[in-house]
Design a protein around this motif. Structure first.
Motif, PDB file in Angstrom:
ATOM      1  N   ASN A 284       0.710  -1.290  -0.053  1.00 31.92           N
ATOM      2  CA  ASN A 284       0.031  -0.114  -0.007  1.00 31.92           C
ATOM      3  C   ASN A 284       0.874   1.345   0.087  1.00 31.92           C
ATOM      4  O   ASN A 284       0.846   2.211   0.920  1.00 31.92           O
ATOM      5  N   GLU A 287      -0.692   4.852   0.829  1.00 34.93           N
ATOM      6  CA  GLU A 287      -0.867   5.243   2.231  1.00 34.93           C
ATOM      7  C   GLU A 287       0.344   6.216   2.711  1.00 34.93           C
ATOM      8  O   GLU A 287       0.101   6.961   3.553  1.00 34.93           O
ATOM      9  N   PHE A 288       1.496   5.995   1.949  1.00 33.94           N
ATOM     10  CA  PHE A 288       2.859   6.726   2.486  1.00 33.94           C
ATOM     11  C   PHE A 288       2.372   8.155   1.732  1.00 33.94           C
ATOM     12  O   PHE A 288       2.496   9.295   2.180  1.00 33.94           O
ATOM     13  N   GLU A 291       0.109  11.035   2.730  1.00 38.53           N
ATOM     14  CA  GLU A 291       0.347  11.920   3.765  1.00 38.53           C
ATOM     15  C   GLU A 291       1.557  12.848   3.449  1.00 38.53           C
ATOM     16  O   GLU A 291       2.026  13.633   4.302  1.00 38.53           O
TER      17      GLU A 291
END
Lengths: 381, 381
Positions: A284, A287-288, A291
């Motif tokens: 995933n 997901e990093f 941010e």
């Protein structure tokens, strides 16, 4: 290594291709992909209004964190987050323009140096074999050198040269006081050990900055590398010249290659960003990236980073240069980045295009490194 | 550099203190803190049941992601996530025990080597000046060497030695075939340039692994460092020996020092973790740690990492060794880690204690590096 040799632009043909080392693997494994399979997913902001809660971890409206700030915390008027405007579009980071500025600055410095101490910086390129693309890159470098007043040297060796012969030429350049930078054009013919050849370049002239000693110094606090690798240096230079604050920001580097991803991460960390490195083993990755205030992508995967991977207001540096099949193009293909540009431009606050983003910066940084080397060798401030 | 010299244990006194280089800064700036000011926040799991939604980004009950798995995805029965049991407690990673195992393995190898080719590995330590703590560390290293059959050499030079004199001794050890590893005990007296001295240690004997060339190789894919720095190597060794899967996991390293944080991050990345490095300029570091499957903390801040910073089931390696005032202790202080142990043990799946966690690993790794060096120099497999 010799990354500056690996991502090169020919302004006449607009061919920007990875040709060597680790970052190029993906592009080489996937040399041509149909446009359709790499088309950005149907995630069009002009049709469906972006619902941040579905895609973004931290609610963007609550905290858009636009990173385009200088001394104040308010964004300059031209940098409006896509999340805050209906038809907003990211600032396009013009690598071609910045590269031109840098080449002009180098030219001015070269001329100043020549006048003051009579020294002309020199760059030597070693080309082994007959690869057409390599020959093109070498020609481009030669041309770029000439344009800024750097003297270029080249050694063209036949395909069947021995390792010893190549190293002999490197030694010659190592000992030549007119040469301040040495590049070995990659890839080398398969019978030659690349590491042995590259290790033969003396560190004071390793303008590519890929000697492990340089990388080690780049990684260590309180140490200074002699040279910063050209492509990642170009990425950071673009951030600087566009006033992007790095300190204290969250940065995600996609890809961990020796020539781009890894040194880019080290550079961002040196500038006090909090850096996460995402790679092929990351589950995933989005997901990093969701941010991240700053994303540098260098994987060679066409359109991998979708709009939904990006936090509103993020700054995106796209190092990928991937050919995708395009029947509408006279060449039968076109070049795209790792980032789905059409989607990203509507959510990021700034983005580099492909081509014309990071690509032109690599040679500009190579020229800059060669100048730096000449200045250091001759103790010219 | 000479990190192995910086974090050292004296088993008799249990004094484990940072004494040199960057990681020690925080500990030195805060040499003694009152226990109360560093007491873990009132966040007791036995009183208030942990509400993951308040503290953890990804709901832990939905996805506890226990990283203690070997070939299956099921956790070994002994590793129960704190989130899944009322009175659960993390597995304590026993660094003292593992360090003993490693020393025994080194001893066996040393003896095998001596028998087979008549070579005994040798470690030289250079101590300049009269610092008591440094003298203790040197004595401990000497003792550790003797215990495993490694020959130890030392040079004790007066406080007012010149840089040249120190370097002369290093050169002597560089040229001595009985010496396979050289350590310079830090800190050096202030009139001596540390970098010049450390650079004098030949890379083949730099068992601390902090030469930039080694760090560069550590950072680069496809390259191998001659030595891996002792403390971060010890951290990874603990993970390995406790069967913690690193590949594909999210790792957060707190601290980016040259001697622990930075090389630890590079090591985790080499093992295919997705690594984020959190540091003093990171806003909200807990947002990173709460997502981490593995946390390595090396900042020298007593009890900085609270229970609420930790994802249930995470594995925690605590490198910090911080003295906090403690009137109940006969010494007037006690040692604690960077992580609030009492809280962490109830939420993590495994954790290193302080003392007795990473501390004892450093010297064990130094011995292991010295053996590796002797084997390499004598081409003994």
């Amino acid at each position: 290594m010799a990354a500056s040799s690996s991502i090169t632009t020919s302004s006449t043909t607009s061919k920007l291709l990875f040709t060597s080392s680790s970052t190029s693997t993906a592009a080489r494994l996937l040399p041509f992909t149909t446009t359709s399979s790499f088309k950005c997913r149907a995630f069009h902001f002009h049709r469906h209004r972006f619902n941040p809660l579905l895609h973004v971890h931290v609610g963007p409206f609550k905290n858009p964190r636009i990173v385009f700030t200088h001394s104040t915390n308010r964004p300059p008027s031209s940098f409006v987050s896509a999340a805050l405007a209906t038809e907003a579009s990211a600032k396009v980071i013009d690598g071609k323009k910045v590269a031109k500025e840098i080449r002009d600055e180098v030219a001015a410095e070269v001329s100043k140096m020549k006048e003051a101490i009579g020294v002309v910086p020199g760059l030597a390129v070693i080309l082994v074999g007959d690869r057409k693309d390599s020959a093109t890159y070498v020609r481009n470098k030669k041309k770029a050198c000439e344009d800024v007043g750097i003297k270029s040297f080249d050694a063209r060796l036949p395909e069947d040269s021995t390792e010893e012969e190549v190293i002999k030429h490197i030694s010659g350049f190592n000992n030549d006081p007119a040469v301040h930078g040495i590049l070995v054009q990659l890839p080398l013919p398969s019978h030659i050990n690349e590491q042995n050849v590259l290790n033969a370049v003396c560190i004071e002239k390793d303008v590519d900055g890929f000697h492990p000693l340089n990388i080690g110094r780049l990684a260590m606090r309180g140490r200074e590398p002699l040279f910063v690798p050209c492509t990642p240096k170009g990425c950071i230079e673009l951030l600087h010249r566009y006033g992007v604050v790095i300190k204290g920001k969250r940065a995600v580097v996609i890809g961990r290659s020796n020539i781009v991803g890894m040194p880019a991460a080290l550079l961002l960390q040196r500038e006090d960003a909090t850096v996460s490195v995402v790679h092929s083993r990351t589950k995933n990755p989005e997901e990093f990236t969701r941010e991240a205030d700053i994303i540098i992508s260098a994987v060679g995967q066409a359109n991998m980073v979708k709009g939904s991977w990006i936090k509103p207001g993020a700054v995106i540096i796209d190092v990928g240069i991937n050919p995708v099949e395009d029947s509408k193009s006279p060449r039968g293909y076109r070049l795209v980045g790792d980032v789905c540009y059409d989607e990203a431009i509507k959510i990021a606050s700034a983005i580099t295009p492909v081509p014309g983003g990071v690509g032109p910066m690599t040679i500009a940084m190579l020229l800059s490194n060669t100048l730096t080397s000449a200045k250091r060798i001759h103790n010219f401030k």
